[in-house]
Design a protein around this motif. Structure first.
Motif, PDB file in Angstrom:
ATOM      1  N   ARG A  49       0.836  -1.217   0.000  1.00 51.60           N
ATOM      2  CA  ARG A  49       0.000   0.000   0.000  1.00 51.60           C
ATOM      3  C   ARG A  49       0.867   1.262   0.000  1.00 51.60           C
ATOM      4  O   ARG A  49       0.728   2.137   0.847  1.00 51.60           O
ATOM      5  CB  ARG A  49      -0.961  -0.011   1.199  1.00 51.60           C
ATOM      6  CG  ARG A  49      -2.044  -1.063   1.067  1.00 51.60           C
ATOM      7  CD  ARG A  49      -3.013  -1.037   2.245  1.00 51.60           C
ATOM      8  NE  ARG A  49      -3.669   0.247   2.407  1.00 51.60           N
ATOM      9  CZ  ARG A  49      -4.697   0.671   1.686  1.00 51.60           C
ATOM     10  NH1 ARG A  49      -5.169  -0.089   0.696  1.00 51.60           N
ATOM     11  NH2 ARG A  49      -5.272   1.830   1.930  1.00 51.60           N
ATOM     12  N   ARG A  50       1.713   1.335  -0.993  1.00 50.73           N
ATOM     13  CA  ARG A  50       2.539   2.525  -1.172  1.00 50.73           C
ATOM     14  C   ARG A  50       1.808   3.531  -2.046  1.00 50.73           C
ATOM     15  O   ARG A  50       1.120   3.151  -2.999  1.00 50.73           O
ATOM     16  CB  ARG A  50       3.872   2.162  -1.809  1.00 50.73           C
ATOM     17  CG  ARG A  50       4.741   1.224  -0.985  1.00 50.73           C
ATOM     18  CD  ARG A  50       6.100   1.036  -1.654  1.00 50.73           C
ATOM     19  NE  ARG A  50       5.970   0.532  -3.014  1.00 50.73           N
ATOM     20  CZ  ARG A  50       6.977   0.437  -3.880  1.00 50.73           C
ATOM     21  NH1 ARG A  50       8.182   0.843  -3.523  1.00 50.73           N
ATOM     22  NH2 ARG A  50       6.777  -0.043  -5.093  1.00 50.73           N
ATOM     23  N   PRO A  51       1.949   4.820  -1.763  1.00 51.70           N
ATOM     24  CA  PRO A  51       1.276   5.824  -2.598  1.00 51.70           C
ATOM     25  C   PRO A  51       1.962   5.992  -3.953  1.00 51.70           C
ATOM     26  O   PRO A  51       3.186   6.073  -4.030  1.00 51.70           O
ATOM     27  CB  PRO A  51       1.374   7.100  -1.764  1.00 51.70           C
ATOM     28  CG  PRO A  51       2.556   6.893  -0.878  1.00 51.70           C
ATOM     29  CD  PRO A  51       2.624   5.425  -0.596  1.00 51.70           C
ATOM     30  N   TRP A  52       1.161   6.029  -4.982  1.00 52.72           N
ATOM     31  CA  TRP A  52       1.610   6.338  -6.332  1.00 52.72           C
ATOM     32  C   TRP A  52       0.937   7.635  -6.777  1.00 52.72           C
ATOM     33  O   TRP A  52      -0.249   7.848  -6.528  1.00 52.72           O
ATOM     34  CB  TRP A  52       1.246   5.225  -7.315  1.00 52.72           C
ATOM     35  CG  TRP A  52       2.165   4.040  -7.264  1.00 52.72           C
ATOM     36  CD1 TRP A  52       2.193   3.061  -6.304  1.00 52.72           C
ATOM     37  CD2 TRP A  52       3.182   3.718  -8.208  1.00 52.72           C
ATOM     38  NE1 TRP A  52       3.173   2.147  -6.592  1.00 52.72           N
ATOM     39  CE2 TRP A  52       3.800   2.511  -7.745  1.00 52.72           C
ATOM     40  CE3 TRP A  52       3.642   4.311  -9.385  1.00 52.72           C
ATOM     41  CZ2 TRP A  52       4.841   1.913  -8.444  1.00 52.72           C
ATOM     42  CZ3 TRP A  52       4.686   3.706 -10.076  1.00 52.72           C
ATOM     43  CH2 TRP A  52       5.275   2.528  -9.600  1.00 52.72           C
ATOM     44  N   LEU A  53       1.689   8.479  -7.446  1.00 51.48           N
ATOM     45  CA  LEU A  53       1.167   9.740  -7.976  1.00 51.48           C
ATOM     46  C   LEU A  53       0.915   9.555  -9.466  1.00 51.48           C
ATOM     47  O   LEU A  53       1.764   9.040 -10.190  1.00 51.48           O
ATOM     48  CB  LEU A  53       2.167  10.866  -7.721  1.00 51.48           C
ATOM     49  CG  LEU A  53       1.761  12.306  -8.064  1.00 51.48           C
ATOM     50  CD1 LEU A  53       2.568  13.286  -7.216  1.00 51.48           C
ATOM     51  CD2 LEU A  53       1.986  12.620  -9.545  1.00 51.48           C
ATOM     52  N   GLU A  54      -0.244   9.993  -9.919  1.00 54.29           N
ATOM     53  CA  GLU A  54      -0.614   9.826 -11.323  1.00 54.29           C
ATOM     54  C   GLU A  54      -1.163  11.134 -11.885  1.00 54.29           C
ATOM     55  O   GLU A  54      -1.962  11.812 -11.243  1.00 54.29           O
ATOM     56  CB  GLU A  54      -1.667   8.723 -11.469  1.00 54.29           C
ATOM     57  CG  GLU A  54      -2.109   8.470 -12.895  1.00 54.29           C
ATOM     58  CD  GLU A  54      -3.061   7.290 -13.014  1.00 54.29           C
ATOM     59  OE1 GLU A  54      -4.077   7.422 -13.720  1.00 54.29           O
ATOM     60  OE2 GLU A  54      -2.786   6.236 -12.386  1.00 54.29           O
ATOM     61  N   ILE A  55      -0.708  11.481 -13.090  1.00 51.67           N
ATOM     62  CA  ILE A  55      -1.205  12.658 -13.794  1.00 51.67           C
ATOM     63  C   ILE A  55      -1.521  12.259 -15.227  1.00 51.67           C
ATOM     64  O   ILE A  55      -0.709  11.611 -15.893  1.00 51.67           O
ATOM     65  CB  ILE A  55      -0.183  13.810 -13.811  1.00 51.67           C
ATOM     66  CG1 ILE A  55       0.322  14.136 -12.399  1.00 51.67           C
ATOM     67  CG2 ILE A  55      -0.794  15.063 -14.452  1.00 51.67           C
ATOM     68  CD1 ILE A  55       1.485  15.124 -12.374  1.00 51.67           C
ATOM     69  N   VAL A  56      -2.687  12.652 -15.712  1.00 51.66           N
ATOM     70  CA  VAL A  56      -3.089  12.415 -17.096  1.00 51.66           C
ATOM     71  C   VAL A  56      -3.352  13.760 -17.755  1.00 51.66           C
ATOM     72  O   VAL A  56      -4.108  14.589 -17.231  1.00 51.66           O
ATOM     73  CB  VAL A  56      -4.351  11.529 -17.173  1.00 51.66           C
ATOM     74  CG1 VAL A  56      -4.781  11.347 -18.628  1.00 51.66           C
ATOM     75  CG2 VAL A  56      -4.105  10.177 -16.507  1.00 51.66           C
ATOM     76  N   ARG A  57      -2.733  13.976 -18.920  1.00 52.45           N
ATOM     77  CA  ARG A  57      -2.926  15.215 -19.672  1.00 52.45           C
ATOM     78  C   ARG A  57      -3.064  14.867 -21.152  1.00 52.45           C
ATOM     79  O   ARG A  57      -2.538  13.832 -21.605  1.00 52.45           O
ATOM     80  CB  ARG A  57      -1.752  16.179 -19.489  1.00 52.45           C
ATOM     81  CG  ARG A  57      -1.328  16.434 -18.058  1.00 52.45           C
ATOM     82  CD  ARG A  57      -0.402  17.633 -17.952  1.00 52.45           C
ATOM     83  NE  ARG A  57      -1.165  18.849 -18.063  1.00 52.45           N
ATOM     84  CZ  ARG A  57      -1.686  19.496 -17.003  1.00 52.45           C
ATOM     85  NH1 ARG A  57      -1.486  19.043 -15.785  1.00 52.45           N
ATOM     86  NH2 ARG A  57      -2.390  20.600 -17.182  1.00 52.45           N
ATOM     87  N   PRO A  58      -3.733  15.706 -21.942  1.00 52.57           N
ATOM     88  CA  PRO A  58      -3.783  15.463 -23.391  1.00 52.57           C
ATOM     89  C   PRO A  58      -2.390  15.577 -24.000  1.00 52.57           C
ATOM     90  O   PRO A  58      -1.523  16.282 -23.476  1.00 52.57           O
ATOM     91  CB  PRO A  58      -4.723  16.564 -23.907  1.00 52.57           C
ATOM     92  CG  PRO A  58      -4.686  17.627 -22.852  1.00 52.57           C
ATOM     93  CD  PRO A  58      -4.488  16.908 -21.554  1.00 52.57           C
TER      94      PRO A  58
END
Length: 217
Positions: A26-35
């Motif tokens: 249960r480690r935090p992952w950072l996610e970003i989605v952009r066009p």
């Protein structure tokens, strides 16, 4: 882990970015989605995370197909110390922008919020929008007010819809965040050149972290 890493991770997750716990540990992952039209800015966001992080990182970049003409691009990032940012932004595992988070991210956070959800209308008034609760809008508005910029949380009959900035307030807000905005996103501010026509802009922040953020990569 550095304080600037925590600040950057928080800023990137105020609107379009998010964090979630994954795996058996249960480690935090950072996610970003952009066009894909914002590929340069997405590359900069990943670069900043890597640059301010101490030690090795685990990150993945891929393309997500969609129904529109342009595809989306996504980055996923994990590194030691991301837990601190997660605990601040996700108390009880639910995202909540608080006054404490805005105190930490300050101008960098306001810049990210504008890039992800800001708009200038034909009358040069500004508005910042997002899927925020009343408390979150008020925390953001309070941060803007601390810099002496007048603003107002807008609402419809049922919902809170954004933070409004009158033209004179928008000009002050643009001057505040422009030195922190990546070159690929400065068009969102629609700023005019200086009265002398030299094209010169306001002096950049003197702190080392801010200067590092200004470098377009």
């Amino acid at each position: 882990m550095t304080a600037q890493f925590t600040k950057t991770a928080l800023a990137w997750c105020l609107n379009k970015g998010h964090m979630s716990l994954r795996g058996s540990k249960r480690r935090p992952w950072l996610e970003i989605v952009r066009p894909e039209t914002e590929r340069t800015y997405l590359s900069y966001q990943l670069f900043a995370l890597r640059r301010f992080h101490d030690g090795p990182t685990d990150d993945v970049r891929d393309t997500i197909g969609g129904d529109s003409f342009y595809d989306d691009e996504r980055i996923r990032f994990q590194g030691t110390g991301l837990e601190a940012a997660y605990s601040l932004l996700y108390p009880r595992d639910r995202k909540q922008i608080t006054s404490q988070v805005m105190d930490i991210t300050d101008i960098q956070g306001l810049t990210a919020l504008w890039i992800d959800g800001g708009h200038i209308d034909l009358k040069r008034a500004g508005v910042i929008k997002g899927r925020f609760s009343q408390d979150e809008y008020e925390a953001i508005a309070e941060c803007i007010s601390r810099h002496g910029i007048d603003n107002k949380v807008k609402r419809s009959s049922k919902y809170f819809t954004g933070i409004a900035l009158k033209p004179e307030s928008m000009e002050a807000f643009a001057r505040l965040i422009r030195p922190y905005a990546h070159f690929s996103m400065k068009a969102k501010l629609q700023l005019r050149k200086s009265p002398q026509g030299s094209g010169q802009t306001r002096s950049q922040p003197t702190d080392r972290a801010a200067n590092m953020l200004l470098r377009g990569v």
